[in-house]
Design a protein around this motif. Structure first.
Motif, mmCIF file in Angstrom:
data_model
loop_
_atom_site.group_PDB
_atom_site.id
_atom_site.type_symbol
_atom_site.label_atom_id
_atom_site.label_comp_id
_atom_site.label_asym_id
_atom_site.label_seq_id
_atom_site.Cartn_x
_atom_site.Cartn_y
_atom_site.Cartn_z
ATOM 1 N N THR A 28 -4.273 5.873 6.444
ATOM 2 C CA THR A 28 -4.039 4.573 5.810
ATOM 3 C C THR A 28 -3.446 3.595 6.821
ATOM 4 O OG1 THR A 28 -3.576 5.747 3.750
ATOM 5 C CG2 THR A 28 -2.940 3.423 3.850
ATOM 6 N N GLY A 29 -2.475 4.053 7.598
ATOM 7 C CA GLY A 29 -1.836 3.192 8.600
ATOM 8 C C GLY A 29 -2.823 2.702 9.648
ATOM 9 N N GLU A 30 -3.726 3.586 10.060
ATOM 10 C CA GLU A 30 -4.743 3.200 11.047
ATOM 11 C C GLU A 30 -5.705 2.172 10.462
ATOM 12 O OE1 GLU A 30 -5.051 7.241 13.758
ATOM 13 O OE2 GLU A 30 -5.976 7.239 11.768
ATOM 14 N N VAL A 31 -6.028 2.324 9.172
ATOM 15 C CA VAL A 31 -6.881 1.325 8.512
ATOM 16 C C VAL A 31 -6.183 -0.027 8.547
ATOM 17 C CG1 VAL A 31 -7.878 0.588 6.301
ATOM 18 C CG2 VAL A 31 -8.103 2.978 7.027
ATOM 19 N N ILE A 32 -4.915 -0.055 8.163
ATOM 20 C CA ILE A 32 -4.147 -1.309 8.141
ATOM 21 C C ILE A 32 -4.092 -1.927 9.533
ATOM 22 C CG2 ILE A 32 -1.815 -2.270 7.824
ATOM 23 C CD1 ILE A 32 -1.567 -0.280 5.426
ATOM 24 N N ASN A 33 -3.913 -1.094 10.568
ATOM 25 C CA ASN A 33 -3.850 -1.613 11.941
ATOM 26 C C ASN A 33 -5.171 -2.239 12.393
ATOM 27 O OD1 ASN A 33 -1.187 -0.895 12.270
ATOM 28 N ND2 ASN A 33 -1.658 1.076 13.228
ATOM 29 N N GLN A 34 -6.284 -1.829 11.781
ATOM 30 C CA GLN A 34 -7.597 -2.367 12.148
ATOM 31 C C GLN A 34 -7.934 -3.665 11.413
ATOM 32 O OE1 GLN A 34 -9.695 -1.087 14.539
ATOM 33 N NE2 GLN A 34 -7.996 0.273 14.992
ATOM 34 N N LEU A 35 -7.147 -4.022 10.409
ATOM 35 C CA LEU A 35 -7.401 -5.268 9.691
ATOM 36 C C LEU A 35 -7.117 -6.449 10.624
ATOM 37 C CD1 LEU A 35 -5.750 -4.432 6.248
ATOM 38 C CD2 LEU A 35 -8.202 -4.721 6.698
ATOM 39 N N PRO A 36 -7.752 -7.589 10.390
ATOM 40 C CA PRO A 36 -7.479 -8.767 11.227
ATOM 41 C C PRO A 36 -5.986 -9.117 11.211
ATOM 42 C CG PRO A 36 -9.347 -9.169 9.770
ATOM 43 C CD PRO A 36 -8.754 -7.851 9.368
ATOM 44 N N GLN A 37 -5.519 -9.661 12.315
ATOM 45 C CA GLN A 37 -4.085 -9.992 12.460
ATOM 46 C C GLN A 37 -3.559 -10.881 11.337
ATOM 47 O OE1 GLN A 37 -1.843 -8.960 14.644
ATOM 48 N NE2 GLN A 37 -3.204 -7.726 15.911
ATOM 49 N N ASP A 38 -4.399 -11.799 10.848
ATOM 50 C CA ASP A 38 -3.931 -12.747 9.829
ATOM 51 C C ASP A 38 -4.044 -12.191 8.409
ATOM 52 O OD1 ASP A 38 -6.679 -12.743 9.712
ATOM 53 O OD2 ASP A 38 -6.884 -14.919 9.636
ATOM 54 N N ASP A 39 -4.440 -10.927 8.278
ATOM 55 C CA ASP A 39 -4.572 -10.311 6.963
ATOM 56 C C ASP A 39 -3.180 -10.006 6.422
ATOM 57 O OD1 ASP A 39 -5.036 -8.405 4.814
ATOM 58 O OD2 ASP A 39 -7.102 -8.341 5.557
ATOM 59 N N THR A 40 -2.885 -10.488 5.241
ATOM 60 C CA THR A 40 -1.533 -10.331 4.688
ATOM 61 C C THR A 40 -1.470 -9.261 3.588
ATOM 62 O OG1 THR A 40 -1.972 -12.102 3.094
ATOM 63 C CG2 THR A 40 -0.903 -12.723 5.174
ATOM 64 N N ARG A 41 -2.554 -8.482 3.462
ATOM 65 C CA ARG A 41 -2.530 -7.435 2.423
ATOM 66 C C ARG A 41 -1.451 -6.403 2.723
ATOM 67 N NH1 ARG A 41 -8.883 -6.349 1.813
ATOM 68 N NH2 ARG A 41 -8.792 -6.989 3.967
ATOM 69 N N LYS A 42 -0.831 -5.966 1.680
ATOM 70 C CA LYS A 42 0.252 -4.991 1.796
ATOM 71 C C LYS A 42 -0.309 -3.574 1.695
ATOM 72 C CE LYS A 42 3.501 -8.163 1.716
ATOM 73 N NZ LYS A 42 3.215 -9.077 2.771
ATOM 74 N N LEU A 43 0.512 -2.615 2.073
ATOM 75 C CA LEU A 43 0.162 -1.195 2.037
ATOM 76 C C LEU A 43 -0.412 -0.806 0.673
ATOM 77 C CD1 LEU A 43 0.214 1.685 3.227
ATOM 78 C CD2 LEU A 43 2.582 1.850 2.439
ATOM 79 N N GLN A 44 0.242 -1.233 -0.406
ATOM 80 C CA GLN A 44 -0.193 -0.855 -1.761
ATOM 81 C C GLN A 44 -1.625 -1.339 -2.032
ATOM 82 O OE1 GLN A 44 1.628 1.123 -3.946
ATOM 83 N NE2 GLN A 44 -0.329 1.190 -4.999
ATOM 84 N N THR A 45 -1.958 -2.536 -1.586
ATOM 85 C CA THR A 45 -3.299 -3.082 -1.798
ATOM 86 C C THR A 45 -4.338 -2.237 -1.069
ATOM 87 O OG1 THR A 45 -2.363 -5.293 -1.994
ATOM 88 C CG2 THR A 45 -4.728 -5.152 -1.552
ATOM 89 N N VAL A 46 -4.046 -1.888 0.183
ATOM 90 C CA VAL A 46 -4.979 -1.079 0.967
ATOM 91 C C VAL A 46 -5.112 0.305 0.333
ATOM 92 C CG1 VAL A 46 -5.420 -0.032 3.226
ATOM 93 C CG2 VAL A 46 -4.595 -2.386 3.084
#
Length: 126
Positions: A28-46
């Motif tokens: 999950t953390g690696e997925v979040i790290n691959q999101l665009p820098q300006d993406d403001t989605r939180k852990l729960q959303t992902v």
């Protein structure tokens, strides 16, 4: 895969593209790290998006230690083929020529791209 896959909403497709690109199980953390820098989605959303992709059987989840790791079940090429056929049908009456004309007229395709496509056609689509 012969069965029709569900069409993914853009938010889930974005996550799938990251998972397909990973070529291996991804946390999950690696997925979040691959999101665009300006993406403001939180852990729960992902996490919710990943859960939905599991429910739709696009990915499988394996727990390793405290982390969940995700791998694709649905092949990216198969999904792209289905979506391309769907796009051609919905917007272009199953006419590849119509799609190509739009790309050319909108200057969305370069002369180099056209030349590569010409070569593909001459080689029988390979």
């Amino acid at each position: 895969m012969s069965m029709k896959m569900k069409k993914l909403p853009d938010s889930e497709l974005e996550i799938m593209l990251i998972i397909w690109k990973a070529n291996d199980a991804i946390s999950t953390g690696e997925v979040i790290n691959q999101l665009p820098q300006d993406d403001t989605r939180k852990l729960q959303t992902v996490q919710n998006l990943l859960s939905r992709l599991c429910e739709k059987e696009f990915i499988e989840c394996k727990k390793m230690g405290k982390l969940n790791y995700y791998k694709p079940i649905i092949d990216e090429v198969a999904y792209r083929k289905q979506e391309t056929k769907s796009l051609l049908g919905r917007f272009y009456g199953n006419s590849p020529k119509g799609l190509f004309a739009t790309l050319v007229n909108e200057k969305s395709i370069s002369k180099e791209d056209i030349e590569e496509i010409r070569k593909m056609i001459e080689q029988g689509g390979e």
